[in-house]
Structure formats: structure tokens, C-alpha cells
Design an enzyme around this catalytic site. Structure first.
Site, PDB file in Angstrom:
ATOM      1  N   LYS A 195       1.966   8.565 -19.398  1.00  0.00           N
ATOM      2  CA  LYS A 195       2.132   6.659 -18.977  1.00  0.00           C
ATOM      3  C   LYS A 195       1.862   6.341 -17.826  1.00  0.00           C
ATOM      4  O   LYS A 195       2.433   6.770 -16.619  1.00  0.00           O
ATOM      5  CB  LYS A 195       3.003   5.500 -19.905  1.00  0.00           C
ATOM      6  CG  LYS A 195       4.459   6.108 -19.404  1.00  0.00           C
ATOM      7  CD  LYS A 195       5.382   5.444 -20.413  1.00  0.00           C
ATOM      8  CE  LYS A 195       6.673   5.645 -20.041  1.00  0.00           C
ATOM      9  NZ  LYS A 195       8.227   5.007 -20.698  1.00  0.00           N
ATOM     10  N   ARG A 246      13.878  -1.685 -29.013  1.00  0.00           N
ATOM     11  CA  ARG A 246      13.175  -2.544 -28.095  1.00  0.00           C
ATOM     12  C   ARG A 246      12.226  -1.377 -29.520  1.00  0.00           C
ATOM     13  O   ARG A 246      12.113  -2.432 -29.954  1.00  0.00           O
ATOM     14  CB  ARG A 246      13.230  -1.148 -26.951  1.00  0.00           C
ATOM     15  CG  ARG A 246      12.049  -1.522 -25.764  1.00  0.00           C
ATOM     16  CD  ARG A 246      11.810  -0.825 -24.686  1.00  0.00           C
ATOM     17  NE  ARG A 246      11.015   0.783 -25.052  1.00  0.00           N
ATOM     18  CZ  ARG A 246      11.313   1.266 -23.727  1.00  0.00           C
ATOM     19  NH1 ARG A 246      11.488   0.904 -22.994  1.00  0.00           N
ATOM     20  NH2 ARG A 246      10.711   2.640 -24.301  1.00  0.00           N
ATOM     21  N   ARG A 260      10.926  15.169 -24.065  1.00  0.00           N
ATOM     22  CA  ARG A 260       9.758  13.825 -23.897  1.00  0.00           C
ATOM     23  C   ARG A 260      10.026  13.483 -22.341  1.00  0.00           C
ATOM     24  O   ARG A 260      10.038  11.991 -22.134  1.00  0.00           O
ATOM     25  CB  ARG A 260       9.288  12.649 -24.637  1.00  0.00           C
ATOM     26  CG  ARG A 260       9.440  12.249 -26.186  1.00  0.00           C
ATOM     27  CD  ARG A 260       9.154  11.782 -27.078  1.00  0.00           C
ATOM     28  NE  ARG A 260       9.648  10.266 -26.835  1.00  0.00           N
ATOM     29  CZ  ARG A 260      10.774   9.935 -27.643  1.00  0.00           C
ATOM     30  NH1 ARG A 260      11.006  10.844 -28.101  1.00  0.00           N
ATOM     31  NH2 ARG A 260      11.760   9.102 -27.041  1.00  0.00           N
ATOM     32  N   CYS A 286       3.937  -7.377   4.315  1.00  0.00           N
ATOM     33  CA  CYS A 286       3.022  -8.159   3.883  1.00  0.00           C
ATOM     34  C   CYS A 286       1.988  -8.326   2.954  1.00  0.00           C
ATOM     35  O   CYS A 286       2.579  -7.297   2.467  1.00  0.00           O
ATOM     36  CB  CYS A 286       2.173  -9.189   5.002  1.00  0.00           C
ATOM     37  SG  CYS A 286       3.287  -9.156   6.630  1.00  0.00           S
ATOM     38  N   MET A 287       0.939  -8.449   2.425  1.00  0.00           N
ATOM     39  CA  MET A 287       0.191  -8.490   1.055  1.00  0.00           C
ATOM     40  C   MET A 287      -0.199  -6.612   1.856  1.00  0.00           C
ATOM     41  O   MET A 287      -0.713  -6.199   1.517  1.00  0.00           O
ATOM     42  CB  MET A 287      -1.193  -9.636   1.216  1.00  0.00           C
ATOM     43  CG  MET A 287      -1.641  -9.343  -0.183  1.00  0.00           C
ATOM     44  SD  MET A 287      -3.449 -10.291  -0.214  1.00  0.00           S
ATOM     45  CE  MET A 287      -2.146 -12.014  -0.420  1.00  0.00           C
ATOM     46  N   ASP A 288      -1.174  -6.639   3.117  1.00  0.00           N
ATOM     47  CA  ASP A 288      -1.433  -5.507   3.501  1.00  0.00           C
ATOM     48  C   ASP A 288      -1.079  -4.380   4.506  1.00  0.00           C
ATOM     49  O   ASP A 288      -1.243  -3.650   4.638  1.00  0.00           O
ATOM     50  CB  ASP A 288      -2.792  -5.875   4.311  1.00  0.00           C
ATOM     51  CG  ASP A 288      -3.930  -7.149   2.605  1.00  0.00           C
ATOM     52  OD1 ASP A 288      -4.273  -6.529   1.722  1.00  0.00           O
ATOM     53  OD2 ASP A 288      -3.502  -8.153   3.316  1.00  0.00           O
TER      54      ASP A 288
END
Ligand SMILES: *Cc1c(COP(=O)(O)O)cnc(C)c1O
Length: 379
Positions: A36, A134, A222, A315-317
Site C-alpha cells: 500500500k 479500526r 502481512r 521551506c517548500m522546496d
């Protein structure tokens, strides 16, 4: 154009070797490699093939789209899928020969309808919630689902091939909750067999239980995280001690190196200030790439043969390292954020500790725009 100044190098041989190692922990069980989350960020199809090469005989894909993608890639191994909502494309799932988890009466009804529409006998694994709180039906409700399922089985609409559940605290050594869930599970299995289910696989063990709770291995284990070489229980059984090696190495090329004075604030908010004349290196990965912002002033990075803690905010990048004068590091040099640790680099576990999370999240959140480069057989 696929240029990116960073890459995740995934060693497929290592994924195969980790599965082979996990099989040693559960010698009498089949291994379902859980793939997954794009194989925990490692790349769904290449990682799945490597896991099968290492001895896995099943694949576990939470999302139906992932399960179908495995079939589209030509993978013929048994696949189980388990996360969906009403209206899911069950006819496609059945035509692709994918086993389906059934956690509730509505799901059983939809799977049965798809089986009737396609004329394909659906293979279902009835999911019982033995205490995780769950997925799956709690025991009493589950017995009602079981009764409906065996009735549909006698009509030839479906086959109840599996009973399964998931553990809440297998990573906590000797936690009594594991035994309690095991008890409920054993009862569910017995009920299913008495009711006439022809079970092929009874399965309960995630990575932690595969590594440390042999009583719950049943027919199939699993493991997810351990397939990728990371430990679900890093404090009590670090991956190296379990004989597992992280398969992913995250690298980025330095964008810029420049000298900086003492007292220079670094990155947004100046949460870091240089303490001497130094040099700063910009690394072109940020939270848009899945680098946790919580790693600011915390996570370690290997550059120029030394580990440096990130200076200031992520930061973002990009983020910045304070690398000192005279390091010889230049733009274009390769910084290693995490890897196996064999070359002195940090691991995803080190990053998890720095960012207050778990290694699962570190590798899984890595942006899909960061190219995956594969090593080993099948690369
Ligand atoms: C994710 C998952 C697993 C694998 O868990 P790990 O802790 O990564 O080994 C197994 N079973 C189910 C149902 C899961 O959701």
C-alpha cells in the site's frame, strides 16, 4: 523533461533480501508483502516484483486502484485489497482476479452483486475487528456477516477463503492486548470453519508480529514496513538487529554554497543563527517533496563526509545546512538525507525521531515528483 536535482535510489535486491529474511521469522507461513501507499513510497510495481522475487507469494494493496495497477503490470500473484467505499468498482476487481476484504454487510452485498453480474465467484476475506478499533466488524456483527457469507457461498456466489484481522500493539513487547486479540481471532476462525468456510488463509500478523509474535503467524503473515528494511519497533528490535536493511536512499544535489558571516539568521523566521564565520549549503528538497517541516533544526543530513543538522526551517522546496568554512563542498555535490546507514548517512528512523514521527511516514510521504531510481535485478 524529467530533470530533478534529487532522487530516491531504491535497491530492489534489498527488498527481495528483506522478504527472504522475514520468511525466516515465519518459516511455516506464506508472506503477503504489503505494498500500500505506493509500496511505502518505494514504487508499487518494482517493489512488488522484488518482494515476489524474495519469496512473497501474496501482495496486499489497501486501495483498489493499486491492486488493479498490479494486475495491469502483469503481476499474477494473489492480491488482497481492503479499503474502499460503497460504489467501488467490484466488477473490475473480480474480473482482475483480486481477493476482497469484507468488513460489513453492505460490502458483502456489493461484492455479491458484482459476483452475480460478472458470473465470477468472488474470493472474500472476512475482516473481524479483534480489538484494533479500526477496520473490520466487531465480533458479534462479524458473526452475522459470516452467516450471510456462507449462505452466499452455498449459492456459489462467493467463496470465503480468508479470515483476517489486524493488531493494535504488536510493536509493544509482550503487550497483553496482543493475546486478547489473538483469543478473539482464534474464536472467529473456529466459527468460520464450523460454519463451513473453506479457509485457505487465516492472517493476523503485521511486521511487528512477524518479527516478534510467532503464535499469531497462522497461514500468512502481512509485513509492510519490514519489507522495506525499516523496523516497526526501533527501540526494542532495530532493523539491523532483525537482519533487515533499508532499501531507499534519498539524495539531493547541493543547489548553492556560499560563505556567511557569524550572526547570520538562516531561513524563514531566522530560527537558526550562525555562531561563527561559516558556509551555508542549500538543499533543493522541501515540504512540497514530503520533507517534514518538523525536521527543521532537527534532522541530520550527510554532506561532505559529515552529518549536519538542518539549519532553520524547512521551506517548500529547500532547506539549508550550516557546513562551516573549508569543507570543500560545492554546488552539485550529493547530500544524503537518509539511507541504509552503511555509508555513515542517517536512516529514515533517524529522521522519524528528529521529526517526531515514525519511519513509515518518512518514506511514504516522499513526493512522487522525486524520481525513483532502481538498483538490482529488475531495475
Ligand atoms: C499496513 C498494514 C499491514 C502492514 O503493517 P506494517 O506495520 O507496515 O507491517 C498489514 N495489515 C494491514 C491490514 C495493514 O493495513
Amino acid at each position: 523533461m524529467s530533470y530533478y536535482p534529487a532522487r530516491a535510489v531504491v535497491d530492489l535486491d534489498q527488498i527481495a533480501a528483506n522478504v527472504t529474511r522475514l520468511q525466516e521469522f515465519a518459516p511455516r507461513s506464506q508472506v503477503m508483502a504489503v505494498v500500500k501507499g505506493d509500496a511505502y513510497g518505494h514504487g508499487l510495481v518494482p517493489a512488488s516484483r522484488a518482494a515476489l522475487r524474495g519469496g512473497a507469494t501474496w501482495l496486499g494493496a489497501a486501495q483498489i486502484t493499486e491492486a488493479l495497477a498490479l494486475r495491469e503490470a502483469g503481476i499474477t500473484a494473489p492480491i488482497l485489497t481492503w479499503l474502499y467505499a460503497p460504489g467501488a468498482p467490484f466488477e473490475s476487481v473480480l474480473r482482475a482476479g483480486i481477493d476482497v476484504s469484507v468488513p460489513a454487510a453492505w460490502a458483502l452485498a456489493e461484492v455479491a452483486a458484482a459476483a452475480r453480474a460478472t458470473g465470477i465467484t468472488a474470493r472474500v476475506h472476512l475482516k473481524v475487528d479483534t480489538g484494533l478499533g479500526r477496520g473490520g466488524a466487531f465480533f458479534e456483527d462479524w458473526t452475522a456477516v459470516l452467516a450471510d457469507a456462507v449462505r452466499l457461498q452455498s449459492e456459489g456466489v462467493l467463496a470465503v477463503v480468508g479470515v483476517w484481522s489486524h493488531l493494535a500493539r504488536a510493536d509493544e513487547v509482550d503487550h497483553p492486548g496482543v493475546r486478547e486479540q489473538f483469543g478473539v481471532f482464534a474464536e472467529a476462525v473456529q466459527r468460520a470453519e464450523q460454519a463451513g468456510a473453506a479457509l485457505e488463509v487465516r492472517h493476523l500478523a503485521n511486521s511487528a508480529a512477524t518479527l516478534s509474535v510467532p503464535e499469531v503467524h497462522y497461514d500468512l503473515v502481512r509485513p509492510g514496513i519490514a519489507v522495506y528494511g525499516l523496523s516497526p519497533m526501533p527501540d526494542t528490535l532495530p532493523s539491523a538487529q532483525a537482519g533487515l536493511t533499508p532499501a531507499m536512499r534519498l539524495e539531493a544535489q547541493v543547489h548553492l554554497v556560499k560563505d556567511a558571516p557569524r550572526g547570520q539568521g538562516v531561513s524563514y523566521g531566522h530560527t537558526y543563527t550562525t555562531t561563527e564565520e561559516t558556509a551555508l549549503a542549500n538543499i533543493p528538497l522541501g515540504y512540497a517533496d514530503g520533507i517534514p517541516r518538523h525536521a527543521g533544526n532537527a534532522a541530520p543530513v550527510l554532506l561532505g563526509g559529515r552529518r549536519h543538522q538542518i539549519a532553520g526551517r524547512v521551506c517548500m522546496d529547500q532547506f539549508v545546512l550550516d557546513i562551516g568554512r573549508g569543507s570543500g563542498v560545492q554546488a552539485g555535490d550529493v547530500a544524503v538525507l537518509y539511507g541504509s546507514g552503511a555509508d555513515g548517512e542517517p536512516t529514515a528512523q533517524d529522521w522519524a525521531e528528529a521529526a517526531g514521527t515514525i519511519s513509515y511516514e518518512i518514506v511514504t510521504r516522499l513526493g512522487r515528483q522525486v524520481p525513483r531510481v532502481y538498483l538490482g535485478e529488475g531495475a
